[in-house]
Design a protein around this motif. Structure first.
Motif, PDB file in Angstrom:
ATOM      1  N   LYS A   1       0.400   0.778  -2.291  1.00 14.11           N
ATOM      2  CA  LYS A   1       1.103   0.890  -3.570  1.00 14.11           C
ATOM      3  C   LYS A   1       0.141   1.207  -4.708  1.00 14.11           C
ATOM      4  O   LYS A   1      -1.003   0.739  -4.709  1.00 14.11           O
ATOM      5  N   GLU A   2       0.636   1.956  -5.652  1.00 16.58           N
ATOM      6  CA  GLU A   2      -0.073   2.222  -6.892  1.00 16.58           C
ATOM      7  C   GLU A   2      -0.499   0.886  -7.504  1.00 16.58           C
ATOM      8  O   GLU A   2       0.288  -0.054  -7.562  1.00 16.58           O
ATOM      9  N   GLY A   3      -1.756   0.802  -7.921  1.00 12.76           N
ATOM     10  CA  GLY A   3      -2.260  -0.426  -8.535  1.00 12.76           C
ATOM     11  C   GLY A   3      -2.871  -1.408  -7.554  1.00 12.76           C
ATOM     12  O   GLY A   3      -3.530  -2.361  -7.964  1.00 12.76           O
ATOM     13  N   SER A   4      -2.653  -1.195  -6.249  1.00 14.49           N
ATOM     14  CA  SER A   4      -3.249  -2.100  -5.261  1.00 14.49           C
ATOM     15  C   SER A   4      -4.722  -1.729  -5.062  1.00 14.49           C
ATOM     16  O   SER A   4      -5.176  -0.657  -5.463  1.00 14.49           O
ATOM     17  N   HIS A   5      -5.452  -2.646  -4.455  1.00  7.28           N
ATOM     18  CA  HIS A   5      -6.862  -2.391  -4.178  1.00  7.28           C
ATOM     19  C   HIS A   5      -7.031  -2.088  -2.696  1.00  7.28           C
ATOM     20  O   HIS A   5      -6.308  -2.606  -1.863  1.00  7.28           O
ATOM     21  N   GLY A   6      -7.981  -1.249  -2.402  1.00  9.37           N
ATOM     22  CA  GLY A   6      -8.271  -0.922  -1.011  1.00  9.37           C
ATOM     23  C   GLY A   6      -9.274   0.193  -0.956  1.00  9.37           C
ATOM     24  O   GLY A   6      -9.390   0.994  -1.893  1.00  9.37           O
ATOM     25  N   THR A   7     -10.008   0.246   0.131  1.00 11.82           N
ATOM     26  CA  THR A   7     -11.004   1.304   0.297  1.00 11.82           C
ATOM     27  C   THR A   7     -10.751   2.126   1.552  1.00 11.82           C
ATOM     28  O   THR A   7     -11.553   2.992   1.885  1.00 11.82           O
ATOM     29  N   ALA A   8      -9.639   1.866   2.246  1.00 12.49           N
ATOM     30  CA  ALA A   8      -9.361   2.611   3.471  1.00 12.49           C
ATOM     31  C   ALA A   8      -9.098   4.079   3.141  1.00 12.49           C
ATOM     32  O   ALA A   8      -8.428   4.407   2.165  1.00 12.49           O
ATOM     33  N   VAL A   9      -9.662   4.936   3.971  1.00 10.87           N
ATOM     34  CA  VAL A   9      -9.439   6.377   3.890  1.00 10.87           C
ATOM     35  C   VAL A   9      -8.699   6.758   5.164  1.00 10.87           C
ATOM     36  O   VAL A   9      -9.064   6.339   6.259  1.00 10.87           O
ATOM     37  N   TYR A  10      -7.645   7.548   5.015  1.00 12.47           N
ATOM     38  CA  TYR A  10      -6.767   7.877   6.126  1.00 12.47           C
ATOM     39  C   TYR A  10      -6.792   9.368   6.437  1.00 12.47           C
ATOM     40  O   TYR A  10      -6.906  10.196   5.531  1.00 12.47           O
ATOM     41  N   VAL A  11      -6.635   9.678   7.725  1.00  7.30           N
ATOM     42  CA  VAL A  11      -6.400  11.046   8.177  1.00  7.30           C
ATOM     43  C   VAL A  11      -5.022  11.036   8.822  1.00  7.30           C
ATOM     44  O   VAL A  11      -4.750  10.224   9.720  1.00  7.30           O
ATOM     45  N   LEU A  12      -4.174  11.916   8.375  1.00  8.50           N
ATOM     46  CA  LEU A  12      -2.798  11.992   8.869  1.00  8.50           C
ATOM     47  C   LEU A  12      -2.784  12.730  10.207  1.00  8.50           C
ATOM     48  O   LEU A  12      -3.130  13.907  10.279  1.00  8.50           O
ATOM     49  N   SER A  13      -2.442  12.001  11.267  1.00  5.30           N
ATOM     50  CA  SER A  13      -2.381  12.600  12.614  1.00  5.30           C
ATOM     51  C   SER A  13      -1.052  13.295  12.852  1.00  5.30           C
ATOM     52  O   SER A  13      -1.016  14.414  13.363  1.00  5.30           O
ATOM     53  N   SER A  14       0.034  12.602  12.507  1.00  7.09           N
ATOM     54  CA  SER A  14       1.357  13.205  12.662  1.00  7.09           C
ATOM     55  C   SER A  14       2.293  12.596  11.641  1.00  7.09           C
ATOM     56  O   SER A  14       2.085  11.478  11.173  1.00  7.09           O
ATOM     57  N   GLY A  15       3.315  13.346  11.287  1.00  7.20           N
ATOM     58  CA  GLY A  15       4.280  12.889  10.302  1.00  7.20           C
ATOM     59  C   GLY A  15       3.990  13.462   8.935  1.00  7.20           C
ATOM     60  O   GLY A  15       3.189  14.399   8.786  1.00  7.20           O
ATOM     61  N   LYS A  16       4.636  12.894   7.935  1.00  2.17           N
ATOM     62  CA  LYS A  16       4.449  13.334   6.551  1.00  2.17           C
ATOM     63  C   LYS A  16       4.367  12.114   5.649  1.00  2.17           C
ATOM     64  O   LYS A  16       5.051  11.117   5.874  1.00  2.17           O
ATOM     65  N   VAL A  17       3.544  12.229   4.605  1.00  2.00           N
ATOM     66  CA  VAL A  17       3.338  11.155   3.642  1.00  2.00           C
ATOM     67  C   VAL A  17       3.543  11.726   2.246  1.00  2.00           C
ATOM     68  O   VAL A  17       2.988  12.771   1.911  1.00  2.00           O
ATOM     69  N   GLU A  18       4.338  11.004   1.456  1.00  2.00           N
ATOM     70  CA  GLU A  18       4.530  11.392   0.063  1.00  2.00           C
ATOM     71  C   GLU A  18       3.601  10.558  -0.809  1.00  2.00           C
ATOM     72  O   GLU A  18       3.543   9.340  -0.680  1.00  2.00           O
ATOM     73  N   ILE A  19       2.894  11.228  -1.709  1.00  2.29           N
ATOM     74  CA  ILE A  19       2.068  10.567  -2.708  1.00  2.29           C
ATOM     75  C   ILE A  19       2.860  10.627  -4.008  1.00  2.29           C
ATOM     76  O   ILE A  19       3.299  11.706  -4.428  1.00  2.29           O
ATOM     77  N   SER A  20       3.074   9.465  -4.645  1.00  3.89           N
ATOM     78  CA  SER A  20       3.896   9.420  -5.858  1.00  3.89           C
ATOM     79  C   SER A  20       3.332   8.428  -6.858  1.00  3.89           C
ATOM     80  O   SER A  20       2.527   7.564  -6.514  1.00  3.89           O
ATOM     81  N   ARG A  21       3.773   8.565  -8.098  1.00  5.19           N
ATOM     82  CA  ARG A  21       3.439   7.639  -9.185  1.00  5.19           C
ATOM     83  C   ARG A  21       4.740   7.192  -9.828  1.00  5.19           C
ATOM     84  O   ARG A  21       5.749   7.891  -9.751  1.00  5.19           O
ATOM     85  N   THR A  22       4.696   6.065 -10.518  1.00  2.00           N
ATOM     86  CA  THR A  22       5.821   5.642 -11.334  1.00  2.00           C
ATOM     87  C   THR A  22       5.496   6.043 -12.770  1.00  2.00           C
ATOM     88  O   THR A  22       4.473   5.626 -13.323  1.00  2.00           O
ATOM     89  N   VAL A  23       6.343   6.896 -13.351  1.00  7.51           N
ATOM     90  CA  VAL A  23       6.145   7.379 -14.709  1.00  7.51           C
ATOM     91  C   VAL A  23       7.412   7.077 -15.498  1.00  7.51           C
ATOM     92  O   VAL A  23       8.507   7.486 -15.091  1.00  7.51           O
TER      93      VAL A  23
END
Length: 115
Positions: A17-39
Motif C-alpha cells: 500500500k501507498e505509505g507503507s514501508h518496505g524494501t522488497a523489489v519484485y519481478v513480475l513472472s506472470s499476471g498483471k499488477v496495477e500501480i495506483s495512487r490516491t489523489v
C-alpha cells in the motif's frame, strides 16, 4: 537477477500500500499488477505492469514510504529479488553515483500526484 522467493496473489489482492514501508523489489513472472495512487480521495491508476516488469525499486534505493499501491489485477506470480544481492550490487556503485540515483528517485517521487 537473483531471486530469493516467490509470492502469489489473486486478482484484487494488494501487494503493498501507498505509505507503507518496505524494501522488497519484485519481478513480475506472470499476471498483471496495477500501480495506483490516491489523489483527492480517489484511486488514480498510474500504470499496469506485465511479465518481466520490475517494481518496488524506489523504496530500495530511497527508503521513504512507498509512493503508490501495487494491486494484482489478475492472478499474479512475483519473484522477490534477493536483498543481499541488491545490497552487494548497490555497495559496488560509487558514492557519487548512489547520490545521483537517490536524487533521481526523490525527484521522481515529487512528480507523482499527491494524495
Amino acid at each position: 537477477m537473483i531471486t530469493s522467493g516467490r509470492e502469489t496473489y489473486e486478482a484484487g489482492e494488494v501487494i503493498f500500500k501507498e505509505g507503507s514501508h518496505g524494501t522488497a523489489v519484485y519481478v513480475l513472472s506472470s499476471g498483471k499488477v496495477e500501480i495506483s495512487r490516491t489523489v483527492n480521495g480517489k484511486k488514480t491508476p498510474l500504470e499496469v505492469l506485465g511479465p518481466g516488469d520490475v517494481f518496488g525499486e524506489m523504496s530500495f534505493i530511497d527508503p521513504a514510504p512507498r509512493s503508490a499501491t501495487a494491486t494484482a489485477i489478475e492472478d499474479t506470480v512475483l519473484e522477490i529479488v534477493d536483498e543481499d544481492f541488491l545490497d552487494r550490487e548497490f555497495k559496488q556503485i560509487s558514492t557519487d553515483f548512489k547520490e545521483i540515483l537517490c536524487a533521481l528517485v526523490r525527484r521522481l517521487r515529487k512528480t507523482i500526484p499527491k494524495s
